[in-house]
Design a protein around this motif. Sequence first.
Motif, PDB file in Angstrom:
ATOM      1  N   ASP A 173      41.382  57.791   9.554  1.00 47.44           N
ATOM      2  CA  ASP A 173      41.232  56.556   8.785  1.00 47.44           C
ATOM      3  C   ASP A 173      42.404  55.598   8.922  1.00 47.44           C
ATOM      4  OD1 ASP A 173      42.992  58.237   7.530  1.00 47.44           O
ATOM      5  OD2 ASP A 173      42.450  57.605   5.498  1.00 47.44           O
ATOM      6  N   ARG A 174      43.464  56.008   9.650  1.00 44.28           N
ATOM      7  CA  ARG A 174      44.626  55.125   9.764  1.00 44.28           C
ATOM      8  C   ARG A 174      45.496  55.583  10.920  1.00 44.28           C
ATOM      9  NH1 ARG A 174      46.259  59.025   6.124  1.00 44.28           N
ATOM     10  NH2 ARG A 174      48.446  59.722   6.330  1.00 44.28           N
ATOM     11  N   VAL A 175      46.434  54.724  11.254  1.00 45.61           N
ATOM     12  CA  VAL A 175      47.458  55.085  12.222  1.00 45.61           C
ATOM     13  C   VAL A 175      48.812  54.875  11.554  1.00 45.61           C
ATOM     14  CG1 VAL A 175      47.348  52.779  13.243  1.00 45.61           C
ATOM     15  CG2 VAL A 175      48.492  54.597  14.476  1.00 45.61           C
ATOM     16  N   VAL A 217      60.184  57.433  18.473  1.00 41.48           N
ATOM     17  CA  VAL A 217      58.933  56.726  18.187  1.00 41.48           C
ATOM     18  C   VAL A 217      57.857  57.767  17.926  1.00 41.48           C
ATOM     19  CG1 VAL A 217      57.173  55.156  19.058  1.00 41.48           C
ATOM     20  CG2 VAL A 217      59.590  54.773  19.628  1.00 41.48           C
ATOM     21  N   HIS A 218      57.208  57.677  16.787  1.00 45.12           N
ATOM     22  CA  HIS A 218      56.151  58.623  16.446  1.00 45.12           C
ATOM     23  C   HIS A 218      54.894  57.855  16.048  1.00 45.12           C
ATOM     24  CE1 HIS A 218      54.199  62.268  15.101  1.00 45.12           C
ATOM     25  NE2 HIS A 218      53.913  61.680  13.941  1.00 45.12           N
ATOM     26  N   LEU A 219      53.775  58.209  16.713  1.00 45.59           N
ATOM     27  CA  LEU A 219      52.472  57.629  16.399  1.00 45.59           C
ATOM     28  C   LEU A 219      51.541  58.738  15.974  1.00 45.59           C
ATOM     29  CD1 LEU A 219      51.977  55.151  19.402  1.00 45.59           C
ATOM     30  CD2 LEU A 219      52.552  54.568  17.051  1.00 45.59           C
ATOM     31  N   ALA A 220      50.873  58.560  14.853  1.00 39.52           N
ATOM     32  CA  ALA A 220      49.895  59.534  14.354  1.00 39.52           C
ATOM     33  C   ALA A 220      48.569  58.825  14.144  1.00 39.52           C
ATOM     34  CB  ALA A 220      50.391  60.174  13.059  1.00 39.52           C
ATOM     35  N   TRP A 221      47.607  59.110  15.044  1.00 36.96           N
ATOM     36  CA  TRP A 221      46.287  58.475  14.957  1.00 36.96           C
ATOM     37  C   TRP A 221      45.364  59.366  14.130  1.00 36.96           C
ATOM     38  CZ3 TRP A 221      45.429  53.622  16.707  1.00 36.96           C
ATOM     39  CH2 TRP A 221      46.389  53.074  17.559  1.00 36.96           C
ATOM     40  N   GLY A 258      44.321  34.132  23.498  1.00 32.08           N
ATOM     41  CA  GLY A 258      44.266  34.566  24.880  1.00 32.08           C
ATOM     42  C   GLY A 258      44.330  36.087  24.934  1.00 32.08           C
ATOM     43  N   PRO A 259      44.475  36.637  26.154  1.00 38.93           N
ATOM     44  CA  PRO A 259      44.592  38.093  26.287  1.00 38.93           C
ATOM     45  C   PRO A 259      45.782  38.612  25.491  1.00 38.93           C
ATOM     46  CG  PRO A 259      44.238  37.026  28.411  1.00 38.93           C
ATOM     47  CD  PRO A 259      44.500  35.932  27.426  1.00 38.93           C
ATOM     48  N   GLN A 260      45.554  39.646  24.687  1.00 41.88           N
ATOM     49  CA  GLN A 260      46.597  40.209  23.840  1.00 41.88           C
ATOM     50  C   GLN A 260      46.933  41.618  24.304  1.00 41.88           C
ATOM     51  OE1 GLN A 260      48.239  38.555  21.746  1.00 41.88           O
ATOM     52  NE2 GLN A 260      46.993  36.829  21.108  1.00 41.88           N
ATOM     53  N   PRO A 261      48.174  42.047  24.048  1.00 46.59           N
ATOM     54  CA  PRO A 261      48.574  43.393  24.467  1.00 46.59           C
ATOM     55  C   PRO A 261      47.719  44.465  23.776  1.00 46.59           C
ATOM     56  CG  PRO A 261      50.486  42.068  23.866  1.00 46.59           C
ATOM     57  CD  PRO A 261      49.284  41.300  23.437  1.00 46.59           C
ATOM     58  N   THR A 262      47.530  45.578  24.473  1.00 44.95           N
ATOM     59  CA  THR A 262      46.794  46.720  23.939  1.00 44.95           C
ATOM     60  C   THR A 262      47.656  47.974  24.095  1.00 44.95           C
ATOM     61  OG1 THR A 262      45.730  47.211  26.053  1.00 44.95           O
ATOM     62  CG2 THR A 262      44.618  45.629  24.604  1.00 44.95           C
ATOM     63  N   LEU A 263      47.083  49.115  23.732  1.00 49.55           N
ATOM     64  CA  LEU A 263      47.817  50.367  23.873  1.00 49.55           C
ATOM     65  C   LEU A 263      48.154  50.660  25.327  1.00 49.55           C
ATOM     66  CD1 LEU A 263      45.900  52.671  21.348  1.00 49.55           C
ATOM     67  CD2 LEU A 263      47.986  51.330  20.978  1.00 49.55           C
ATOM     68  N   ASP A 283      50.910  62.219  17.999  1.00 48.70           N
ATOM     69  CA  ASP A 283      50.240  63.404  17.448  1.00 48.70           C
ATOM     70  C   ASP A 283      49.654  63.072  16.070  1.00 48.70           C
ATOM     71  OD1 ASP A 283      49.319  65.979  17.111  1.00 48.70           O
ATOM     72  OD2 ASP A 283      51.238  66.667  16.245  1.00 48.70           O
ATOM     73  N   PRO A 284      48.341  63.092  15.894  1.00 50.74           N
ATOM     74  CA  PRO A 284      47.339  63.345  16.935  1.00 50.74           C
ATOM     75  C   PRO A 284      47.082  62.121  17.807  1.00 50.74           C
ATOM     76  CG  PRO A 284      46.275  62.970  14.835  1.00 50.74           C
ATOM     77  CD  PRO A 284      47.753  62.978  14.559  1.00 50.74           C
ATOM     78  N   MET A 285      46.326  62.320  18.877  1.00 51.16           N
ATOM     79  CA  MET A 285      45.982  61.233  19.794  1.00 51.16           C
ATOM     80  C   MET A 285      44.894  60.349  19.181  1.00 51.16           C
ATOM     81  SD  MET A 285      47.918  61.562  22.432  1.00 51.16           S
ATOM     82  CE  MET A 285      47.084  60.634  23.718  1.00 51.16           C
ATOM     83  N   PRO A 286      44.733  59.134  19.698  1.00 49.15           N
ATOM     84  CA  PRO A 286      43.686  58.240  19.163  1.00 49.15           C
ATOM     85  C   PRO A 286      42.295  58.817  19.352  1.00 49.15           C
ATOM     86  CG  PRO A 286      45.242  57.029  20.523  1.00 49.15           C
ATOM     87  CD  PRO A 286      45.550  58.472  20.720  1.00 49.15           C
ATOM     88  N   PRO A 287      41.469  58.828  18.308  1.00 45.43           N
ATOM     89  CA  PRO A 287      40.087  59.323  18.437  1.00 45.43           C
ATOM     90  C   PRO A 287      39.186  58.229  18.997  1.00 45.43           C
ATOM     91  CG  PRO A 287      40.530  58.743  16.162  1.00 45.43           C
ATOM     92  CD  PRO A 287      41.806  58.495  16.913  1.00 45.43           C
ATOM     93  N   GLY A 288      39.149  58.076  20.294  1.00 44.81           N
ATOM     94  CA  GLY A 288      38.353  57.014  20.891  1.00 44.81           C
ATOM     95  C   GLY A 288      39.175  55.749  21.077  1.00 44.81           C
ATOM     96  N   GLU A 289      38.484  54.627  21.133  1.00 43.36           N
ATOM     97  CA  GLU A 289      39.125  53.330  21.354  1.00 43.36           C
ATOM     98  C   GLU A 289      39.377  52.654  20.006  1.00 43.36           C
ATOM     99  OE1 GLU A 289      40.614  50.156  23.782  1.00 43.36           O
ATOM    100  OE2 GLU A 289      40.114  52.243  24.209  1.00 43.36           O
ATOM    101  N   PRO A 290      40.647  52.517  19.592  1.00 38.65           N
ATOM    102  CA  PRO A 290      40.929  51.845  18.313  1.00 38.65           C
ATOM    103  C   PRO A 290      40.553  50.366  18.373  1.00 38.65           C
ATOM    104  CG  PRO A 290      42.818  53.131  19.098  1.00 38.65           C
ATOM    105  CD  PRO A 290      41.853  53.028  20.236  1.00 38.65           C
ATOM    106  N   PRO A 291      40.331  49.734  17.220  1.00 38.42           N
ATOM    107  CA  PRO A 291      40.026  48.292  17.205  1.00 38.42           C
ATOM    108  C   PRO A 291      41.141  47.486  17.855  1.00 38.42           C
ATOM    109  CG  PRO A 291      39.600  49.288  15.062  1.00 38.42           C
ATOM    110  CD  PRO A 291      40.298  50.329  15.880  1.00 38.42           C
ATOM    111  N   GLY A 292      40.736  46.350  18.464  1.00 36.19           N
ATOM    112  CA  GLY A 292      41.711  45.524  19.164  1.00 36.19           C
ATOM    113  C   GLY A 292      42.819  45.014  18.261  1.00 36.19           C
TER     114      GLY A 292
END
Length: 397
Positions: free
Chosen positions: A337-339, A330-334, A267-272, A294-303
């Motif tokens: 080639d990876r997050v 919480v730290h996210l680095a997009w 079913g519908p799954q959570p996204t960013l 940092d950095p921000m996502p480059p475009g729309e990441p895969p679901g």
Amino acid sequence: MFRPISRTWLIVDIVGAVLGFAVTTPLTLFFSATQLSAWSGASALAVTASVVASAVVWGAAAIARLSPALALGVAWFGAVIQMGMGLAPAVYDLGIMVVLFATAAWGSRRLLWIGGISALGGGVLGGLYFGVVWSGELLTDAASALRAALIATLLASVFVLAMVMSWGAGLLWRVILRGRETQVARAQAEMLAAEEQERVRIARDMHDVVAHSLAVVIAQADGARYAAAAQPEIASEALGTIAQTARGALSDVRLLLTQLRHRQGDGPQPTLADLETLFAQVRQAGVEPRITVDPMPPGEPPGAIQLAVYRILQEALTNAIRHGDGAVEVHLAWLPDRVDVQVRNMIGGDAVPTVGGHGVIGMRERAQLVGGSLQAERHGDQFVVAASLPIGGPVAG
């Protein structure tokens, strides 16, 4: 000795053997009338012996599928009767071909090779027997003896070829049956594996949803209880948060149960886009996450990557609510080639999430499903969850 076969196949085999007997016996008597009288010396006895031999051979064919070993023995007995009475190879010997086919198709491994030896030995013996009988009629000099030997060799080659072909056809059918069984077993194994993977996925989703929602509810309920006397408006706000969180969890659980019951797709799954709602729930539970992207996502990441990031953060923040003491980082680095995902929280005293618990295992499985890795361990007075998820990596279905 006897194989389990259906009544339908047994009836088919019996009816087929009866038809084989009814067709080949008159043909044998019609085409071999002169030879029967000459070789046996008594036409009536020869006819009787031929009918008996035909009945024995086709009787063996009737039980060939039910008991290949017994059928082979009966077929040899019929051949002995045939040769003992001086009867020539006849049309009803087609029943022997059926028996040889059965020994290779349905017999045991030992019977398989016994049937092959019987095909070779029976063909040679039949050719030599017929040649000797023929030689008895024509043997007058060396030339006739040589001619008889050549005829015996030719006939033995023909008989061996026919019998080995029948046995080989049975061997081919045996291979086909084994291939079908292997395909069925492989399909069943794949189906069981898929069902197990689906159960694990649903269990993992159920744990993520229920554990997080209950952690928020418990934190809000504790806060409302302490604030009820002094600040009723805070208690009312907490109760609203509890109701909202419980409704969301109930909706997610119903969706998972529907998938489990009806084997529907995801079913519908959570996204960013749902992360802000997740962070808001954590704040309402009394834990303030400090979020850095940092950095921000480059475009729309895969679901699949978005879902993995959401579920890992959800479980890590749930552990922070349960076991933490203070703020959460919480730290996210997009990266291209990876997050990279990292969650740090202070832990009070000896309280620490169990590294082998369902939550940590679930986070690690989330990372592995998208080809990444995850580590969760205590560093001093902090508990650190660090995951690296390749963007565009292999995704397990």
